[in-house]
Design a protein around this motif. Structure first.
Motif, mmCIF file in Angstrom:
data_model
loop_
_atom_site.group_PDB
_atom_site.id
_atom_site.type_symbol
_atom_site.label_atom_id
_atom_site.label_comp_id
_atom_site.label_asym_id
_atom_site.label_seq_id
_atom_site.Cartn_x
_atom_site.Cartn_y
_atom_site.Cartn_z
ATOM 1 N N LYS A 191 0.838 -1.219 0.000
ATOM 2 C CA LYS A 191 0.000 0.000 0.000
ATOM 3 C C LYS A 191 0.866 1.259 0.000
ATOM 4 N N GLU A 192 2.037 1.152 0.651
ATOM 5 C CA GLU A 192 2.936 2.320 0.771
ATOM 6 C C GLU A 192 3.745 2.561 -0.501
ATOM 7 N N TYR A 193 4.093 1.486 -1.201
ATOM 8 C CA TYR A 193 5.011 1.594 -2.344
ATOM 9 C C TYR A 193 4.438 0.868 -3.561
ATOM 10 N N GLU A 194 4.849 1.336 -4.737
ATOM 11 C CA GLU A 194 4.488 0.684 -6.004
ATOM 12 C C GLU A 194 5.565 -0.370 -6.301
ATOM 13 N N VAL A 195 5.357 -1.586 -5.796
ATOM 14 C CA VAL A 195 6.397 -2.624 -5.873
ATOM 15 C C VAL A 195 6.191 -3.491 -7.113
ATOM 16 N N LYS A 196 7.254 -3.617 -7.909
ATOM 17 C CA LYS A 196 7.190 -4.431 -9.125
ATOM 18 C C LYS A 196 7.862 -5.802 -8.954
ATOM 19 N N GLU A 197 8.937 -5.805 -8.172
ATOM 20 C CA GLU A 197 9.696 -7.057 -7.987
ATOM 21 C C GLU A 197 10.180 -7.149 -6.542
ATOM 22 N N VAL A 198 10.320 -8.388 -6.061
ATOM 23 C CA VAL A 198 10.907 -8.633 -4.742
ATOM 24 C C VAL A 198 12.044 -9.630 -4.916
ATOM 25 N N TYR A 199 13.207 -9.279 -4.355
ATOM 26 C CA TYR A 199 14.383 -10.147 -4.414
ATOM 27 C C TYR A 199 14.753 -10.586 -3.000
ATOM 28 N N THR A 200 15.173 -11.848 -2.862
ATOM 29 C CA THR A 200 15.653 -12.321 -1.566
ATOM 30 C C THR A 200 16.529 -13.547 -1.778
ATOM 31 N N ASN A 201 17.223 -13.951 -0.707
ATOM 32 C CA ASN A 201 18.083 -15.137 -0.772
ATOM 33 C C ASN A 201 17.395 -16.350 -0.157
ATOM 34 N N HIS A 202 17.753 -17.531 -0.653
ATOM 35 C CA HIS A 202 17.152 -18.777 -0.164
ATOM 36 C C HIS A 202 17.389 -18.969 1.332
ATOM 37 N N ASP A 203 16.430 -19.596 1.964
ATOM 38 C CA ASP A 203 16.586 -20.071 3.341
ATOM 39 C C ASP A 203 16.072 -21.505 3.347
ATOM 40 N N TYR A 204 16.694 -22.359 4.180
ATOM 41 C CA TYR A 204 16.461 -23.803 4.031
ATOM 42 C C TYR A 204 15.738 -24.443 5.220
ATOM 43 N N GLU A 205 15.445 -23.663 6.250
ATOM 44 C CA GLU A 205 14.806 -24.253 7.437
ATOM 45 C C GLU A 205 13.306 -24.411 7.213
ATOM 46 N N PRO A 206 12.667 -25.370 7.896
ATOM 47 C CA PRO A 206 11.245 -25.660 7.630
ATOM 48 C C PRO A 206 10.319 -24.438 7.697
#
Length: 433
Positions: free
Chosen positions: A89-104
């Motif tokens: 709602k605050e931002y006009e977001v087109k893409e989200v980037y993040t790194n893998h995490d492996y825990e359940p």
């Protein structure tokens, strides 16, 4: 409203050599970094949890670094599934980037986030960052995962080359950070936490690498690198650590870094092993689970000085020497016949460098139930371990000052009796499987 991409920090709290941040900065939109203090995790922690203080101080430092670039770090407190709709709602977001995490928990969270963001027509991209090799990158010839370390390590080591340890040049692209005014940071107090009094290990391990193989097993020496906390939260890049190990020709330390990845691979392929024995027949063991003996172990009052020294070191500093971790783990599961999960949970509460995959792997190794475990009939003798690794009793005297006086606790169980008892109990459980 400006269209932006968001880079979501989690276990990668650094700007340098960060895989997903690098890819985000080279994308089509200005980048706003985000960190969420996740209530789903935080609500289970004590109010003076030192790891929360460490994360908080690291976030403060990251904000300063980003502000020097004319940007900032957006910090939120709450449940990610509620925070993300607010951010959109605050931002006009087109893409989200993040790194893998492996825990359940992380896998479930990221699956839900991918579904939600896709439904909002937002691209969700994730990258490998906290390991050199992940998931299906190291497999046997028949495409199944290794469950024994030595052949895993042979292939891990053979595959390793300059490409895999090359740093991501994020700094070159800082101009693509979103230029923004300073953003608010919730206080520790507002999140229900207080500042911990524990000290955090500095990132200065290079001087240890030459003598690491010789000194790492002796708890009275400061011979280990103390990088666990920094790898856990990503204030140190695994690529840098491995490159430094290769340059120093510190093969023993390199294999320790590979053990971490081996356990992460096991957790990825066998997620049940986070909560149940990897070797399922070990779940048939009839644990004694004596509450009084568990309390004596936790508090370092078992009457076995090397065990007590380790537990007191853990309770007072949030860290325990790795050799001693094996000794106290063996003592709890073999001498006292207390379920490895009890010990794993206690370490999870206390260790600054707690990493689920390694902690579960280490505990299951000690209990004999793990994938590359010590056989069940291997029962560490605390006296022999002391003679071998703390011959001058320096470590013991540091943490158990009353050792050798009448004030010191009597042993809660006799070694030979405990050894015979555990062999009988394990044999019965395993012969019935």
């Amino acid at each position: 409203m400006t269209s932006i991409s968001i880079f979501w920090f989690r276990r990668d709290l650094r700007l340098a050599d960060n895989a997903a941040l690098y890819h985000a900065l080279r994308g089509d939109y200005p980048i706003l970094p985000l960190f969420i203090f996740d209530k789903n995790i935080l609500d289970k922690l004590p109010k003076d949890d030192a790891r929360v203080t460490f994360i908080y101080q690291t976030i403060e430092a990251l904000k300063k670094e980003l502000q020097q670039q004319g940007s900032d770090l957006l910090v939120k407190y709450g449940e990610p599934e509620k925070i993300w709709p607010e951010v959109l709602k605050e931002y006009e977001v087109k893409e989200v980037y993040t790194n893998h995490d492996y825990e359940p928990y992380a896998r479930e969270r990221d699956d839900n986030m991918a579904e939600f963001l896709t439904s909002e027509e937002i691209v969700f991209k994730t990258y490998k960052d906290q390991v050199i090799f992940e998931k299906n990158e190291i497999l046997k010839a028949d495409k199944t995962p290794y469950t024994v370390f030595t052949p895993f390590y042979k292939q891990w080591h053979a595959k390793l080359n300059d490409f895999y340890v090359k740093a991501y040049p994020t700094k070159k692209y800082f101009k693509n950070l979103l230029q923004t005014k300073h953003l608010l940071l919730p206080t520790l107090k507002e999140m229900g936490f207080e500042k911990s009094k524990l000290d955090f290990p500095k990132l200065s391990y290079k001087s240890k690498l030459d003598d690491y193989a010789k000194e790492r097993d002796f708890p009275a020496l400061d011979g280990t690198t103390h990088v666990g906390l920094h790898l856990r939260f990503g204030t140190l890049s695994i690529r840098k650590a491995v490159k430094d190990a290769l340059e120093a020709k510190s093969n023993v330390w390199l294999s320790e870094l590979a053990w971490r990845e081996f356990y992460m691979t096991i957790l990825w392929h066998f997620p049940y092993s986070a909560f149940d024995s990897f070797k399922k027949q070990y779940d048939k063991i009839k644990w004694r689970n004596n509450e009084d003996e568990f309390k004596a172990w936790r508090e370092g009052n078992t009457g076995y000085p090397i065990v007590d020294a380790g537990m007191r070191q853990l309770n007072q500093t949030g860290w325990m020497h790795n050799r001693v971790r094996m000794i106290v783990g063996s003592f709890l599961t073999k001498h006292l016949l207390i379920d490895w999960r009890w010990g794993e949970t206690y370490f999870a509460e206390k260790l600054l460098d707690y990493e689920m995959a390694s902690n579960v792997g280490g505990w299951q190794w000690a209990a004999g139930s793990g994938n590359d475990a010590a056989p069940y009939f291997r029962v560490f003798n605390p006296e022999l371990q002391t003679k071998k690794f703390d011959p001058k009793l320096e470590y013991i005297k540091k943490w158990v000052p009353e050792f050798g006086t009448k004030k010191y606790a009597q042993p809660i169980v006799e070694h030979t009796f405990a050894r015979e008892r555990v062999l009988k109990v394990f044999k019965e459980a395993l012969s019935n499987s």
